[in-house]
Scaffold this active site. Sequence first.
Site, PDB file in Angstrom:
ATOM      1  N   THR A  43       8.513  -4.541   1.035  1.00  0.00           N
ATOM      2  CA  THR A  43       9.162  -5.816   1.339  1.00  0.00           C
ATOM      3  C   THR A  43      10.493  -5.935   0.614  1.00  0.00           C
ATOM      4  O   THR A  43      11.480  -6.407   1.190  1.00  0.00           O
ATOM      5  CB  THR A  43       8.250  -6.993   0.959  1.00  0.00           C
ATOM      6  N   ASP A  96      11.570  -9.948  -5.322  1.00  0.00           N
ATOM      7  CA  ASP A  96      10.585  -8.866  -5.395  1.00  0.00           C
ATOM      8  C   ASP A  96       9.410  -9.166  -4.467  1.00  0.00           C
ATOM      9  O   ASP A  96       9.259 -10.288  -3.981  1.00  0.00           O
ATOM     10  CB  ASP A  96      10.097  -8.721  -6.842  1.00  0.00           C
ATOM     11  N   ASP A  99       1.591  -7.500  -4.425  1.00  0.00           N
ATOM     12  CA  ASP A  99       0.391  -6.949  -3.800  1.00  0.00           C
ATOM     13  C   ASP A  99      -0.665  -8.027  -3.575  1.00  0.00           C
ATOM     14  O   ASP A  99      -1.465  -7.944  -2.644  1.00  0.00           O
ATOM     15  CB  ASP A  99      -0.179  -5.825  -4.667  1.00  0.00           C
ATOM     16  N   GLY A 111       2.717  -3.549  -8.663  1.00  0.00           N
ATOM     17  CA  GLY A 111       2.624  -2.232  -9.264  1.00  0.00           C
ATOM     18  C   GLY A 111       1.970  -1.189  -8.406  1.00  0.00           C
ATOM     19  O   GLY A 111       1.652  -0.102  -8.890  1.00  0.00           O
ATOM     20  N   GLY A 113       3.382   0.545  -6.359  1.00  0.00           N
ATOM     21  CA  GLY A 113       4.318   1.668  -6.339  1.00  0.00           C
ATOM     22  C   GLY A 113       4.589   2.260  -7.707  1.00  0.00           C
ATOM     23  O   GLY A 113       5.419   3.176  -7.834  1.00  0.00           O
ATOM     24  N   GLU A 119      10.177  -3.622 -13.105  1.00  0.00           N
ATOM     25  CA  GLU A 119      10.216  -4.846 -12.309  1.00  0.00           C
ATOM     26  C   GLU A 119      10.011  -6.069 -13.196  1.00  0.00           C
ATOM     27  O   GLU A 119      10.727  -7.068 -13.063  1.00  0.00           O
ATOM     28  CB  GLU A 119       9.136  -4.804 -11.226  1.00  0.00           C
TER      29      GLU A 119
END
Length: 239
Positions: A43, A96, A99, A111, A113, A119
């Site tokens: 996203t 940002d 999840d 997290g 990724g 981040e």
Amino acid sequence: MAKPKKSDEEVSIDSDSLKIKVAKEAAKLIKDEMVVGLGSGSTANLFIQELGKRVIEEELYIYGVPTSFDSRMMANQSGIPLISLDQCGEIDIAIDGADEIDKKTFSLIKGGGGCHTMEKIVDYYAKEFVVLADESKMVDSLGENTPVPLEVIPFSYSTVLSKLLKINAAPAIRSGSGKMGPVITDNGNMIIDVFINIEDAEETETMLNSIPGVLENGIFTKCDKVLIGTSKKVEVLKK
């Protein structure tokens, strides 16, 4: 007659279209001379692309602060000039993804990724932290379906696992794809994914970070605004 269920492919297409809708709305939040924290993930990448269009088409004068090598590459491809955290002085807004998002508190898990440490630094440092998601990411209780990722210094992984087991958590070292062995972050560390009971997100965030060897965890508790893509519109939720 019962309504036929959507295939996995149709669900994925719906989710992607909602993400694009949210990304377009988020790009409208950015104004001239802003320093923008650029999140990581699918996203966030769509947002970076939409912001890049504004930079090129409207000659928008901004700088981006990337939160991963992936977001750095996407920003470069999209024509967004970049600046490092130590150069920018302050960050006006960070955009940002997430999840999982708690419907009541806007606490979230990030997290997937493996970029949550960088981040969180950028997102928490920003004057305003905005999260983008489709409605499927909203949950009644944080941690229902998604483990909390911990970035762990490799030297300490076994002791971190032991500590997590002692507090009745269910940890697992995240394995990589395309290579044997664990996932290695941009910072050179390992990821341990942990299912844990989260009654108070702030307390759990602090507790996990207090474990020696844990660099940062994926519970985020300082979100200011959430943009949620639904089939009808983009909803803006504020604390």
